[in-house]
Design a protein around this motif. Structure first.
Motif, PDB file in Angstrom:
ATOM      1  N   CYS A 166      32.831  75.054  29.990  1.00 51.69           N
ATOM      2  CA  CYS A 166      32.519  76.359  30.598  1.00 51.69           C
ATOM      3  C   CYS A 166      33.244  77.484  29.864  1.00 51.69           C
ATOM      4  O   CYS A 166      32.653  78.531  29.561  1.00 51.69           O
ATOM      5  CB  CYS A 166      32.923  76.366  32.067  1.00 51.69           C
ATOM      6  N   LEU A 167      34.518  77.268  29.575  1.00 51.90           N
ATOM      7  CA  LEU A 167      35.296  78.299  28.889  1.00 51.90           C
ATOM      8  C   LEU A 167      34.693  78.612  27.520  1.00 51.90           C
ATOM      9  O   LEU A 167      34.614  79.786  27.126  1.00 51.90           O
ATOM     10  CB  LEU A 167      36.746  77.835  28.733  1.00 51.90           C
ATOM     11  N   ARG A 168      34.269  77.583  26.802  1.00 51.20           N
ATOM     12  CA  ARG A 168      33.689  77.788  25.467  1.00 51.20           C
ATOM     13  C   ARG A 168      32.520  78.774  25.515  1.00 51.20           C
ATOM     14  O   ARG A 168      32.396  79.671  24.679  1.00 51.20           O
ATOM     15  CB  ARG A 168      33.236  76.458  24.868  1.00 51.20           C
ATOM     16  N   ALA A 169      31.658  78.595  26.516  1.00 52.10           N
ATOM     17  CA  ALA A 169      30.507  79.486  26.656  1.00 52.10           C
ATOM     18  C   ALA A 169      30.943  80.909  27.001  1.00 52.10           C
ATOM     19  O   ALA A 169      30.343  81.887  26.536  1.00 52.10           O
ATOM     20  CB  ALA A 169      29.557  78.956  27.724  1.00 52.10           C
ATOM     21  N   GLU A 170      32.001  81.029  27.787  1.00 54.41           N
ATOM     22  CA  GLU A 170      32.443  82.347  28.241  1.00 54.41           C
ATOM     23  C   GLU A 170      33.119  83.158  27.141  1.00 54.41           C
ATOM     24  O   GLU A 170      33.043  84.399  27.146  1.00 54.41           O
ATOM     25  CB  GLU A 170      33.414  82.191  29.413  1.00 54.41           C
ATOM     26  N   VAL A 171      33.805  82.497  26.226  1.00 52.44           N
ATOM     27  CA  VAL A 171      34.617  83.234  25.240  1.00 52.44           C
ATOM     28  C   VAL A 171      33.980  83.276  23.853  1.00 52.44           C
ATOM     29  O   VAL A 171      34.574  83.816  22.913  1.00 52.44           O
ATOM     30  CB  VAL A 171      36.044  82.650  25.143  1.00 52.44           C
ATOM     31  N   TYR A 172      32.795  82.726  23.720  1.00 48.08           N
ATOM     32  CA  TYR A 172      32.127  82.708  22.414  1.00 48.08           C
ATOM     33  C   TYR A 172      32.005  84.119  21.833  1.00 48.08           C
ATOM     34  O   TYR A 172      32.268  84.347  20.650  1.00 48.08           O
ATOM     35  CB  TYR A 172      30.743  82.061  22.542  1.00 48.08           C
ATOM     36  N   SER A 173      31.634  85.064  22.669  1.00 49.89           N
ATOM     37  CA  SER A 173      31.434  86.432  22.189  1.00 49.89           C
ATOM     38  C   SER A 173      32.746  87.115  21.816  1.00 49.89           C
ATOM     39  O   SER A 173      32.740  88.172  21.168  1.00 49.89           O
ATOM     40  CB  SER A 173      30.718  87.268  23.257  1.00 49.89           C
ATOM     41  N   LYS A 174      33.880  86.534  22.224  1.00 51.76           N
ATOM     42  CA  LYS A 174      35.190  87.088  21.888  1.00 51.76           C
ATOM     43  C   LYS A 174      35.781  86.444  20.634  1.00 51.76           C
ATOM     44  O   LYS A 174      36.959  86.648  20.314  1.00 51.76           O
ATOM     45  CB  LYS A 174      36.166  86.879  23.062  1.00 51.76           C
ATOM     46  N   ASN A 175      34.975  85.628  19.943  1.00 51.77           N
ATOM     47  CA  ASN A 175      35.423  84.966  18.720  1.00 51.77           C
ATOM     48  C   ASN A 175      36.563  83.981  18.996  1.00 51.77           C
ATOM     49  O   ASN A 175      37.465  83.797  18.176  1.00 51.77           O
ATOM     50  CB  ASN A 175      35.864  85.985  17.658  1.00 51.77           C
ATOM     51  N   ILE A 176      36.502  83.331  20.160  1.00 51.03           N
ATOM     52  CA  ILE A 176      37.495  82.319  20.525  1.00 51.03           C
ATOM     53  C   ILE A 176      36.798  80.961  20.557  1.00 51.03           C
ATOM     54  O   ILE A 176      35.771  80.803  21.223  1.00 51.03           O
ATOM     55  CB  ILE A 176      38.127  82.629  21.898  1.00 51.03           C
ATOM     56  N   SER A 177      37.331  80.009  19.822  1.00 47.57           N
ATOM     57  CA  SER A 177      36.749  78.668  19.738  1.00 47.57           C
ATOM     58  C   SER A 177      37.439  77.729  20.711  1.00 47.57           C
ATOM     59  O   SER A 177      38.612  77.921  21.063  1.00 47.57           O
ATOM     60  CB  SER A 177      36.892  78.117  18.315  1.00 47.57           C
ATOM     61  N   VAL A 178      36.724  76.704  21.147  1.00 49.75           N
ATOM     62  CA  VAL A 178      37.270  75.680  22.048  1.00 49.75           C
ATOM     63  C   VAL A 178      36.901  74.302  21.501  1.00 49.75           C
ATOM     64  O   VAL A 178      35.720  74.030  21.253  1.00 49.75           O
ATOM     65  CB  VAL A 178      36.736  75.839  23.484  1.00 49.75           C
ATOM     66  N   THR A 179      37.904  73.469  21.312  1.00 52.60           N
ATOM     67  CA  THR A 179      37.705  72.113  20.798  1.00 52.60           C
ATOM     68  C   THR A 179      38.295  71.098  21.758  1.00 52.60           C
ATOM     69  O   THR A 179      39.437  71.248  22.205  1.00 52.60           O
ATOM     70  CB  THR A 179      38.373  71.948  19.420  1.00 52.60           C
ATOM     71  N   LEU A 180      37.528  70.060  22.074  1.00 48.03           N
ATOM     72  CA  LEU A 180      38.012  68.921  22.851  1.00 48.03           C
ATOM     73  C   LEU A 180      38.136  67.725  21.915  1.00 48.03           C
ATOM     74  O   LEU A 180      37.171  67.355  21.238  1.00 48.03           O
ATOM     75  CB  LEU A 180      37.040  68.592  23.981  1.00 48.03           C
ATOM     76  N   ILE A 181      39.323  67.145  21.863  1.00 43.43           N
ATOM     77  CA  ILE A 181      39.565  65.978  21.009  1.00 43.43           C
ATOM     78  C   ILE A 181      39.799  64.764  21.892  1.00 43.43           C
ATOM     79  O   ILE A 181      40.642  64.786  22.798  1.00 43.43           O
ATOM     80  CB  ILE A 181      40.763  66.212  20.078  1.00 43.43           C
ATOM     81  N   CYS A 182      39.039  63.701  21.625  1.00 41.85           N
ATOM     82  CA  CYS A 182      39.096  62.480  22.435  1.00 41.85           C
ATOM     83  C   CYS A 182      39.701  61.340  21.620  1.00 41.85           C
ATOM     84  O   CYS A 182      38.997  60.693  20.839  1.00 41.85           O
ATOM     85  CB  CYS A 182      37.698  62.092  22.903  1.00 41.85           C
ATOM     86  N   PRO A 183      40.993  61.074  21.776  1.00 45.65           N
ATOM     87  CA  PRO A 183      41.588  59.945  21.085  1.00 45.65           C
ATOM     88  C   PRO A 183      41.161  58.625  21.727  1.00 45.65           C
ATOM     89  O   PRO A 183      40.957  58.538  22.949  1.00 45.65           O
ATOM     90  CB  PRO A 183      43.100  60.147  21.268  1.00 45.65           C
ATOM     91  N   GLY A 184      41.045  57.606  20.895  1.00 46.43           N
ATOM     92  CA  GLY A 184      40.947  56.240  21.385  1.00 46.43           C
ATOM     93  C   GLY A 184      42.360  55.683  21.469  1.00 46.43           C
ATOM     94  O   GLY A 184      43.280  56.362  21.944  1.00 46.43           O
TER      95      GLY A 184
END
Length: 263
Positions: A166-184
């Protein structure tokens, strides 16, 4: 990968994945903010960073929510900015639902989910003001699937995906990236420090964890994902296949999980 002069704040930086992310970013010339509850261990990590690394230590419990805004202000006052926030602080679980006290469920959610949300909300206004930034959440394969003895842990990691998508969609226009990293499986003390049903530490190294990816190798792969600003990255061994089974053959995964002897 160019991180020179980037200011990177890592929570849960006193051991394991957070510690080795600190070393990897420092090797790339980044300026670091390292946070965890154990200040002595943070000092050890600082001393092990490359010579001439710029490192600010901010001892912090991510569940002390009322203190996070003040700590964030100290970070901003020191460096003037935060380019990348890495929400890494977390704790795992080794207990069946029926044997787990509700207080343990709450503690795991408070650390793994609400803690990440609290730090993110403290940093976000500064990134929005500068119209740039990158927020990273360290999730897990358990953020995409579920197995026995990981109920609260899996729930907390699933919650990260909902919130940060949700945050990723909200801040896209502010040039803010969101990454989720899933370790095994990564060879850290995660299974030793995991909580059992009564809240006491597990105090056992799981064989799967022992045989997992080295934290050094994980950190290098994570840096590549962050540099490329991927939305999600899955880093591990064969256990990563569980994510794809869940997506394309959920029934097959369910039958497999029911027969797992998860320690």
């Amino acid at each position: 990968m160019h991180f020179k002069d980037k200011v990177i704040w890592i929570t849960g930086a006193s051991s394991g994945i957070g510690e080795h992310l600190a070393y990897a970013f420092a090797e790339k010339g980044a300026d670091l903010i390292l946070s965890a509850r154990n200040e002595q261990e943070l000092q050890r990590v600082q001393q092990n960073c490359p010579r001439n690394s710029r490192v600010l230590l901010l001892s912090m419990d991510v569940t002390a929510y009322d203190k996070i805004s003040g700590i964030t202000a100290r970070a901003i006052n020191h460096y003037g900015k935060i380019d990348i926030l890495i929400n890494n602080a977390g704790i795992s679980q080794r207990s069946l639902v029926a044997d787990t006290a509700l207080s343990v469920d709450q503690k795991i959610m408070d650390v793994n989910f609400i803690g990440a949300v609290a730090v993110t909300k403290a940093v976000l206004p500064y990134m929005r003001q500068r119209k740039t930034g990158h927020i990273v959440a360290i999730s897990s394969v358990m953020g995409k699937i579920g197995t026995p003895r990981r109920s609260a842990y899996a729930a907390s990691k699933h919650a990260l995906h909902g919130f940060f998508d949700c945050l990723r969609a909200e801040v896209y226009s502010k040039n803010i990236s969101v990454t989720l990293i899933c370790p095994g499986y990564v060879h850290t003390n995660v299974s030793i420090n995991a909580l059992t049903g009564d809240g006491s530490p597990n105090n056992k190294m799981a064989e799967t964890t022992k045989g997992g990816l080295s934290p050094e190798a994980f950190a290098q792969k994570a840096l590549r994902a962050i540099y490329k600003k991927k939305e999600e990255a899955y880093i591990g061994g064969r256990e990563i296949m569980g994510i794809y089974l869940k997506r394309f053959l959920p029934g097959v995964l369910s039958r497999f999980v029911r027969g797992m002897d998860v320690k």
